[in-house]
Design a protein around this motif. Structure first.
Motif, mmCIF file in Angstrom:
data_model
loop_
_atom_site.group_PDB
_atom_site.id
_atom_site.type_symbol
_atom_site.label_atom_id
_atom_site.label_comp_id
_atom_site.label_asym_id
_atom_site.label_seq_id
_atom_site.Cartn_x
_atom_site.Cartn_y
_atom_site.Cartn_z
ATOM 1 N N LEU A 1 0.817 -1.071 0.091
ATOM 2 C CA LEU A 1 0.079 -0.003 0.115
ATOM 3 C C LEU A 1 0.935 1.387 0.041
ATOM 4 O O LEU A 1 0.570 2.253 -0.688
ATOM 5 N N VAL A 2 2.108 1.223 0.803
ATOM 6 C CA VAL A 2 2.976 2.346 0.754
ATOM 7 C C VAL A 2 3.422 2.652 -0.515
ATOM 8 O O VAL A 2 3.285 3.840 -1.163
ATOM 9 N N GLU A 3 3.881 1.551 -1.351
ATOM 10 C CA GLU A 3 4.401 1.792 -2.686
ATOM 11 C C GLU A 3 3.402 2.075 -3.769
ATOM 12 O O GLU A 3 3.567 3.088 -4.493
ATOM 13 N N GLY A 4 2.046 1.556 -3.551
ATOM 14 C CA GLY A 4 0.962 1.922 -4.446
ATOM 15 C C GLY A 4 0.628 3.242 -4.280
ATOM 16 O O GLY A 4 -0.081 3.916 -5.247
ATOM 17 N N VAL A 5 0.737 4.056 -3.236
ATOM 18 C CA VAL A 5 0.462 5.442 -3.291
ATOM 19 C C VAL A 5 1.500 6.337 -4.201
ATOM 20 O O VAL A 5 0.946 7.262 -4.668
ATOM 21 N N PHE A 6 2.532 5.650 -4.675
ATOM 22 C CA PHE A 6 3.504 6.630 -5.427
ATOM 23 C C PHE A 6 3.535 6.062 -6.751
ATOM 24 O O PHE A 6 3.871 6.649 -7.783
ATOM 25 N N ARG A 7 3.405 4.464 -6.926
ATOM 26 C CA ARG A 7 3.644 3.946 -8.332
ATOM 27 C C ARG A 7 2.788 2.628 -8.152
ATOM 28 O O ARG A 7 2.611 2.212 -7.145
ATOM 29 N N PRO A 8 2.583 2.075 -9.469
ATOM 30 C CA PRO A 8 1.821 0.916 -9.705
ATOM 31 C C PRO A 8 2.689 -0.238 -9.084
ATOM 32 O O PRO A 8 3.818 -0.295 -9.133
ATOM 33 N N CYS A 9 1.991 -1.320 -8.395
ATOM 34 C CA CYS A 9 2.611 -2.150 -7.827
ATOM 35 C C CYS A 9 1.622 -3.392 -7.458
ATOM 36 O O CYS A 9 0.480 -3.164 -7.773
ATOM 37 N N GLY A 10 2.279 -4.548 -7.086
ATOM 38 C CA GLY A 10 1.502 -5.470 -6.734
ATOM 39 C C GLY A 10 1.172 -6.326 -8.207
ATOM 40 O O GLY A 10 1.450 -6.015 -9.194
ATOM 41 N N HIS A 11 0.704 -7.682 -7.911
ATOM 42 C CA HIS A 11 0.410 -8.664 -9.014
ATOM 43 C C HIS A 11 -0.441 -9.724 -8.395
ATOM 44 O O HIS A 11 -0.742 -9.855 -7.184
ATOM 45 N N GLY A 12 -1.426 -10.380 -9.204
ATOM 46 C CA GLY A 12 -2.301 -11.327 -8.586
ATOM 47 C C GLY A 12 -3.423 -10.776 -7.809
ATOM 48 O O GLY A 12 -4.128 -9.927 -8.593
ATOM 49 N N ASP A 13 -3.698 -11.110 -6.729
ATOM 50 C CA ASP A 13 -5.049 -10.971 -5.840
ATOM 51 C C ASP A 13 -5.070 -9.280 -5.792
ATOM 52 O O ASP A 13 -6.178 -8.907 -5.461
ATOM 53 N N VAL A 14 -3.886 -8.634 -5.567
ATOM 54 C CA VAL A 14 -3.831 -7.159 -4.951
ATOM 55 C C VAL A 14 -3.003 -6.264 -5.903
ATOM 56 O O VAL A 14 -1.965 -6.612 -5.972
ATOM 57 N N ARG A 15 -3.726 -5.522 -6.508
ATOM 58 C CA ARG A 15 -2.678 -4.479 -7.182
ATOM 59 C C ARG A 15 -3.067 -2.990 -6.527
ATOM 60 O O ARG A 15 -4.153 -2.720 -6.571
ATOM 61 N N VAL A 16 -2.143 -2.148 -6.594
ATOM 62 C CA VAL A 16 -2.513 -0.762 -6.130
ATOM 63 C C VAL A 16 -1.697 0.136 -6.929
ATOM 64 O O VAL A 16 -0.426 -0.098 -7.558
ATOM 65 N N TRP A 17 -2.364 1.397 -7.522
ATOM 66 C CA TRP A 17 -1.490 2.449 -7.953
ATOM 67 C C TRP A 17 -2.228 3.670 -7.747
ATOM 68 O O TRP A 17 -3.342 4.014 -7.515
ATOM 69 N N PRO A 18 -1.457 4.919 -7.954
ATOM 70 C CA PRO A 18 -2.037 6.231 -7.868
ATOM 71 C C PRO A 18 -2.694 6.690 -9.036
ATOM 72 O O PRO A 18 -2.222 5.998 -10.401
ATOM 73 N N ALA A 19 -3.629 7.430 -9.116
ATOM 74 C CA ALA A 19 -4.163 8.001 -10.320
ATOM 75 C C ALA A 19 -4.876 9.298 -9.836
ATOM 76 O O ALA A 19 -4.808 9.941 -8.695
ATOM 77 N N LYS A 20 -5.689 9.786 -10.810
ATOM 78 C CA LYS A 20 -6.441 11.240 -10.753
ATOM 79 C C LYS A 20 -7.814 10.777 -11.060
ATOM 80 O O LYS A 20 -8.148 10.058 -12.001
ATOM 81 N N SER A 21 -8.777 11.337 -10.207
ATOM 82 C CA SER A 21 -10.077 11.369 -10.608
ATOM 83 C C SER A 21 -10.922 12.421 -10.287
ATOM 84 O O SER A 21 -10.893 12.873 -9.166
ATOM 85 N N GLU A 22 -11.269 13.138 -11.437
ATOM 86 C CA GLU A 22 -12.254 14.178 -11.445
ATOM 87 C C GLU A 22 -11.168 15.611 -10.823
ATOM 88 O O GLU A 22 -11.574 16.247 -9.694
ATOM 89 N N GLY A 23 -9.893 15.493 -11.082
ATOM 90 C CA GLY A 23 -9.067 16.438 -10.693
ATOM 91 C C GLY A 23 -8.352 16.125 -9.229
ATOM 92 O O GLY A 23 -7.659 16.950 -8.551
#
Length: 137
Positions: free
Chosen positions: A59-81
């Protein structure tokens, strides 16, 4: 045994399709007796909440860059600004894409990192003490 719990309730969005989602009440939980993991509970007000557990580092890494594979993947994005963290969860029961407010997730993660700094998780488990006791017998 005494341990510390760091919790945060927040509203996630379950993404149904591009531009369409529904709010999902959730609770983030971190316990020092399980220092490598974060626990996420969805539908906290329902009769059958859904629990997920995965690596705090993920989760810490996923706040900054895409990470994970399989059952859990996490990544930062923009939604409605606004900055969000997306979590893609897969299980035999189905898949879910959840959107969390990045600022709230980051603030909660910072609290967990103050309680148990990175690299000190193993000290929380008391393995060295238990090994010392075992070897002393």
């Amino acid at each position: 045994m005494h341990y510390t719990v760091v919790e945060r309730e927040l509203e996630l969005r379950l993404i149904l399709s591009p531009g369409r989602g529904v709010p999902v009440p959730a609770r983030l939980s971190y316990r020092t007796d399980d220092p490598y993991a974060v626990h996420v509970t969805f539908h906290i007000n329902s009769e059958s909440p859904v629990h997920w557990t995965f690596s705090r580092d993920l989760l810490v890494e996923g706040v900054f860059r895409p990470c994970g594979h399989g059952d859990v993947r996490v990544w930062p994005a923009k939604s409605e600004g606004r900055s969000v963290v997306l979590m893609a969860l897969s299980s035999p029961d189905g898949d879910a894409l959840l959107e969390a407010p990045a600022a709230q997730v980051s603030a909660w993660l910072e609290r967990t990192l103050r309680v148990v700094p990175p690299g000190t998780e193993g000290e929380q488990l008391g393995i060295d003490d238990a090994l010392d006791q075992l070897l002393a017998q």
